[in-house]
Design a protein around this motif. Structure first.
Motif, PDB file in Angstrom:
ATOM      1  N   ASN A 207      15.657  10.453   0.027  1.00  0.00           N
ATOM      2  CA  ASN A 207      14.902  10.362   1.279  1.00  0.00           C
ATOM      3  C   ASN A 207      13.425  10.600   0.998  1.00  0.00           C
ATOM      4  OD1 ASN A 207      16.938   9.899   3.293  1.00  0.00           O
ATOM      5  ND2 ASN A 207      17.665  11.991   2.919  1.00  0.00           N
ATOM      6  N   ILE A 208      12.591   9.627   1.322  1.00  0.00           N
ATOM      7  CA  ILE A 208      11.139   9.791   1.236  1.00  0.00           C
ATOM      8  C   ILE A 208      10.654  10.162   2.633  1.00  0.00           C
ATOM      9  CG2 ILE A 208       8.961   8.730   0.543  1.00  0.00           C
ATOM     10  CD1 ILE A 208      10.536   6.628  -0.968  1.00  0.00           C
ATOM     11  N   ARG A 209       9.873  11.240   2.737  1.00  0.00           N
ATOM     12  CA  ARG A 209       9.453  11.682   4.070  1.00  0.00           C
ATOM     13  C   ARG A 209       8.070  12.321   4.023  1.00  0.00           C
ATOM     14  NH1 ARG A 209      10.299  17.196   4.182  1.00  0.00           N
ATOM     15  NH2 ARG A 209      11.812  18.028   2.678  1.00  0.00           N
ATOM     16  N   ALA A 210       7.408  12.317   5.169  1.00  0.00           N
ATOM     17  CA  ALA A 210       6.090  12.946   5.303  1.00  0.00           C
ATOM     18  C   ALA A 210       5.827  13.202   6.782  1.00  0.00           C
ATOM     19  CB  ALA A 210       5.000  12.056   4.726  1.00  0.00           C
ATOM     20  N   TRP A 211       5.188  14.333   7.069  1.00  0.00           N
ATOM     21  CA  TRP A 211       4.810  14.635   8.444  1.00  0.00           C
ATOM     22  C   TRP A 211       3.608  13.780   8.844  1.00  0.00           C
ATOM     23  CZ3 TRP A 211       8.260  16.878  11.204  1.00  0.00           C
ATOM     24  CH2 TRP A 211       9.114  17.843  10.662  1.00  0.00           C
ATOM     25  N   VAL A 212       3.712  13.190  10.024  1.00  0.00           N
ATOM     26  CA  VAL A 212       2.649  12.329  10.542  1.00  0.00           C
ATOM     27  C   VAL A 212       1.804  13.073  11.573  1.00  0.00           C
ATOM     28  CG1 VAL A 212       2.160  10.198  11.799  1.00  0.00           C
ATOM     29  CG2 VAL A 212       4.004  10.253  10.104  1.00  0.00           C
ATOM     30  N   ALA A 213       2.468  13.786  12.480  1.00  0.00           N
ATOM     31  CA  ALA A 213       1.769  14.540  13.529  1.00  0.00           C
ATOM     32  C   ALA A 213       2.528  15.827  13.787  1.00  0.00           C
ATOM     33  CB  ALA A 213       1.660  13.719  14.807  1.00  0.00           C
ATOM     34  N   ARG A 214       1.789  16.939  13.879  1.00  0.00           N
ATOM     35  CA  ARG A 214       2.408  18.240  14.145  1.00  0.00           C
ATOM     36  C   ARG A 214       1.913  18.749  15.496  1.00  0.00           C
ATOM     37  NH1 ARG A 214       4.330  20.230   9.109  1.00  0.00           N
ATOM     38  NH2 ARG A 214       5.410  21.785  10.403  1.00  0.00           N
ATOM     39  N   GLY A 215       2.855  19.180  16.345  1.00  0.00           N
ATOM     40  CA  GLY A 215       2.490  19.738  17.642  1.00  0.00           C
ATOM     41  C   GLY A 215       1.923  18.707  18.602  1.00  0.00           C
ATOM     42  N   VAL A 216       2.710  17.671  18.914  1.00  0.00           N
ATOM     43  CA  VAL A 216       2.216  16.609  19.799  1.00  0.00           C
ATOM     44  C   VAL A 216       1.973  17.158  21.209  1.00  0.00           C
ATOM     45  CG1 VAL A 216       3.400  14.835  18.476  1.00  0.00           C
ATOM     46  CG2 VAL A 216       4.567  15.879  20.424  1.00  0.00           C
ATOM     47  N   ARG A 217       1.038  16.522  21.908  1.00  0.00           N
ATOM     48  CA  ARG A 217       0.697  16.965  23.270  1.00  0.00           C
ATOM     49  C   ARG A 217       1.869  16.758  24.224  1.00  0.00           C
ATOM     50  NH1 ARG A 217      -3.908  13.963  21.877  1.00  0.00           N
ATOM     51  NH2 ARG A 217      -3.029  12.201  22.995  1.00  0.00           N
ATOM     52  N   SER A 218       2.487  15.578  24.134  1.00  0.00           N
ATOM     53  CA  SER A 218       3.544  15.221  25.079  1.00  0.00           C
ATOM     54  C   SER A 218       4.732  14.642  24.314  1.00  0.00           C
ATOM     55  CB  SER A 218       3.019  14.203  26.097  1.00  0.00           C
ATOM     56  OG  SER A 218       4.084  13.590  26.803  1.00  0.00           O
ATOM     57  N   ARG A 219       5.917  15.239  24.466  1.00  0.00           N
ATOM     58  CA  ARG A 219       7.108  14.717  23.792  1.00  0.00           C
ATOM     59  C   ARG A 219       7.491  13.362  24.369  1.00  0.00           C
ATOM     60  NH1 ARG A 219      11.714  16.384  23.606  1.00  0.00           N
ATOM     61  NH2 ARG A 219      12.151  16.138  21.387  1.00  0.00           N
ATOM     62  N   ALA A 220       7.282  13.170  25.661  1.00  0.00           N
ATOM     63  CA  ALA A 220       7.623  11.888  26.278  1.00  0.00           C
ATOM     64  C   ALA A 220       6.747  10.771  25.714  1.00  0.00           C
ATOM     65  CB  ALA A 220       7.464  11.979  27.794  1.00  0.00           C
ATOM     66  N   GLU A 221       5.441  11.041  25.624  1.00  0.00           N
ATOM     67  CA  GLU A 221       4.529  10.047  25.064  1.00  0.00           C
ATOM     68  C   GLU A 221       4.856   9.788  23.593  1.00  0.00           C
ATOM     69  OE1 GLU A 221      -0.285   9.476  24.235  1.00  0.00           O
ATOM     70  OE2 GLU A 221       0.461  11.166  25.422  1.00  0.00           O
ATOM     71  N   ALA A 222       5.185  10.859  22.862  1.00  0.00           N
ATOM     72  CA  ALA A 222       5.525  10.714  21.448  1.00  0.00           C
ATOM     73  C   ALA A 222       6.806   9.910  21.274  1.00  0.00           C
ATOM     74  CB  ALA A 222       5.667  12.083  20.799  1.00  0.00           C
ATOM     75  N   ALA A 223       7.783  10.118  22.151  1.00  0.00           N
ATOM     76  CA  ALA A 223       9.045   9.376  22.064  1.00  0.00           C
ATOM     77  C   ALA A 223       8.820   7.876  22.251  1.00  0.00           C
ATOM     78  CB  ALA A 223      10.036   9.899  23.098  1.00  0.00           C
ATOM     79  N   LEU A 224       7.940   7.520  23.199  1.00  0.00           N
ATOM     80  CA  LEU A 224       7.629   6.114  23.419  1.00  0.00           C
ATOM     81  C   LEU A 224       6.922   5.511  22.200  1.00  0.00           C
ATOM     82  CD1 LEU A 224       6.421   6.162  27.140  1.00  0.00           C
ATOM     83  CD2 LEU A 224       8.550   5.180  26.246  1.00  0.00           C
ATOM     84  N   GLU A 225       5.988   6.255  21.612  1.00  0.00           N
ATOM     85  CA  GLU A 225       5.265   5.758  20.451  1.00  0.00           C
ATOM     86  C   GLU A 225       6.201   5.599  19.254  1.00  0.00           C
ATOM     87  OE1 GLU A 225       1.991   4.458  18.133  1.00  0.00           O
ATOM     88  OE2 GLU A 225       2.456   4.537  20.288  1.00  0.00           O
ATOM     89  N   VAL A 226       7.104   6.543  19.058  1.00  0.00           N
ATOM     90  CA  VAL A 226       8.077   6.456  17.964  1.00  0.00           C
ATOM     91  C   VAL A 226       8.981   5.234  18.143  1.00  0.00           C
ATOM     92  CG1 VAL A 226      10.161   7.553  17.044  1.00  0.00           C
ATOM     93  CG2 VAL A 226       8.067   8.882  17.319  1.00  0.00           C
ATOM     94  N   ALA A 227       9.418   4.987  19.373  1.00  0.00           N
ATOM     95  CA  ALA A 227      10.260   3.813  19.638  1.00  0.00           C
ATOM     96  C   ALA A 227       9.501   2.527  19.330  1.00  0.00           C
ATOM     97  CB  ALA A 227      10.728   3.826  21.093  1.00  0.00           C
ATOM     98  N   ARG A 228       8.214   2.484  19.710  1.00  0.00           N
ATOM     99  CA  ARG A 228       7.409   1.282  19.442  1.00  0.00           C
ATOM    100  C   ARG A 228       7.247   1.065  17.939  1.00  0.00           C
ATOM    101  NH1 ARG A 228       2.636  -0.170  17.882  1.00  0.00           N
ATOM    102  NH2 ARG A 228       1.991   1.983  17.533  1.00  0.00           N
ATOM    103  N   LEU A 229       6.975   2.136  17.204  1.00  0.00           N
ATOM    104  CA  LEU A 229       6.796   2.027  15.752  1.00  0.00           C
ATOM    105  C   LEU A 229       8.076   1.545  15.069  1.00  0.00           C
ATOM    106  CD1 LEU A 229       4.814   5.337  15.213  1.00  0.00           C
ATOM    107  CD2 LEU A 229       3.911   3.040  14.815  1.00  0.00           C
ATOM    108  N   ASN A 230       9.202   2.067  15.503  1.00  0.00           N
ATOM    109  CA  ASN A 230      10.469   1.688  14.872  1.00  0.00           C
ATOM    110  C   ASN A 230      10.841   0.237  15.150  1.00  0.00           C
ATOM    111  OD1 ASN A 230      11.080   4.138  13.578  1.00  0.00           O
ATOM    112  ND2 ASN A 230      11.893   5.015  15.458  1.00  0.00           N
ATOM    113  N   LEU A 231      10.427  -0.276  16.286  1.00  0.00           N
ATOM    114  CA  LEU A 231      10.669  -1.693  16.565  1.00  0.00           C
ATOM    115  C   LEU A 231       9.779  -2.592  15.720  1.00  0.00           C
ATOM    116  CD1 LEU A 231      11.006  -1.711  20.467  1.00  0.00           C
ATOM    117  CD2 LEU A 231      12.816  -2.198  18.797  1.00  0.00           C
ATOM    118  N   ALA A 232       8.587  -2.093  15.374  1.00  0.00           N
ATOM    119  CA  ALA A 232       7.611  -2.923  14.668  1.00  0.00           C
ATOM    120  C   ALA A 232       7.870  -3.003  13.169  1.00  0.00           C
ATOM    121  CB  ALA A 232       6.201  -2.396  14.915  1.00  0.00           C
ATOM    122  N   ASP A 233       8.548  -2.012  12.595  1.00  0.00           N
ATOM    123  CA  ASP A 233       8.745  -1.981  11.141  1.00  0.00           C
ATOM    124  C   ASP A 233      10.200  -1.676  10.820  1.00  0.00           C
ATOM    125  OD1 ASP A 233       8.802  -1.476   8.405  1.00  0.00           O
ATOM    126  OD2 ASP A 233       6.824  -0.566   8.376  1.00  0.00           O
TER     127      ASP A 233
END
Length: 286
Positions: A207-233
């Motif tokens: 498993n290759i892994r790395a932290w991208v963002a720590r302590g996000v402002r909004s989990r809801a906003e972060a969840a939407l961004e993660v879903a968008r990223l996973n669809l794109a790649d």
């Protein structure tokens, strides 16, 4: 004389004027790459010296519009150096990368000294380049070719053997050493951030892994961004872990196939370098 005759086309100049033949080569290749349906691979080989293999420049263009240019030294079969990776498949940039790699890195004085192999629609449209073709089969699939060590799968004895092999690969790709942490993971720096590669005794993959963002402002906003990223790649995964965003990918290591392992690592590092700061700025704490 043969070279002069071959160049007496639309790009030739009147007597007394001089033109760099590499410029004409670059323009012809760029025009070829402007066709969005021209996908496949082109392999440009420098003249051999009779002892080592031929140095090669490889241009590959995928159906998803991504494209890349790499170098393969003939005397170093385990090494493939990435020259440019272009998600948008820009013709001028790709053509310039091939031209500069063949001329400056491989030391070929004139483009007509190159020989060419190709595959796919791209490989069937190379007439304007006026290069000698040396193939009638896809790149890397000629039965007369000796298999490259990077294309030969190796059975590993255990997860530590796989880790040792990946450590060599990481140092070759990044040019910097990595360390083995207390937990047995490989750790190294990339664009100012730590990358971890985890190996487990009971699993045939890393498993290759790395932290991208720590302590996000909004989990809801972060969840939407993660879903968008996973669809794109489709090759990289982003995960929301509590209030932190993690980028990760899984690579089979048993058996260990160097080319696949290197390709997965390069894609991960390239994606992290291109997206990490933007994601962190968008989702990070105020």
């Amino acid at each position: 004389m043969a070279i002069r005759d071959q160049l007496s086309g639309s790009d030739s100049l009147a007597p007394g004027r001089q033109s760099d033949p590499w410029d004409a080569f670059g323009r012809d290749l760029s025009r070829l790459l402007r066709d969005p349906t021209a996908v496949g691979a082109l392999e440009f080989s420098a003249p051999g010296n009779g002892t080592d293999g031929q140095d090669r420049c490889l241009l590959q263009r995928a159906g998803d519009e991504s494209a890349w240019v790499s170098l393969r030294p003939g005397s170093e079969t385990l090494i493939e150096e990435m020259i440019v990776w272009n998600d948008r498949s820009e013709p001028d940039e790709l053509a310039r990368a091939v031209m500069e790699a063949c001329r400056d890195r491989l030391g070929v004085p004139h483009p007509q000294l190159l020989t060419l192999r190709g595959e796919g629609p791209l490989g069937r449209r190379t007439g304007p380049l006026r290069l000698v073709r040396t193939d009638s089969v896809p790149v890397g699939q000629d039965p007369a070719d000796d298999p490259s060590p990077v294309d030969v799968a190796v059975e590993v004895s255990d997860h530590e053997d796989a880790r040792d092999r990946y450590e060599v690969l990481v140092e070759r790709v990044t040019g910097h050493p990595c360390v083995v942490g207390d937990d047995g993971h490989l750790v190294f720096d990339h664009v100012g951030h730590q990358i971890h590669i985890e190996f487990r005794e009971d699993l045939p993959y890393a498993n290759i892994r790395a932290w991208v963002a720590r302590g996000v402002r909004s989990r809801a906003e972060a969840a939407l961004e993660v879903a968008r990223l996973n669809l794109a790649d489709p090759h990289t995964t982003w995960v929301l872990d509590g209030r932190h965003v993690l980028q990760r990918t899984t690579v089979p290591v048993s058996p260990f196939l160097p080319r696949h392992a290197q390709g997965a690592l390069e894609h991960f590092l390239y994606t992290f370098a291109c997206t990490r700061d933007q994601i962190a700025h968008k989702l990070g704490p105020r």
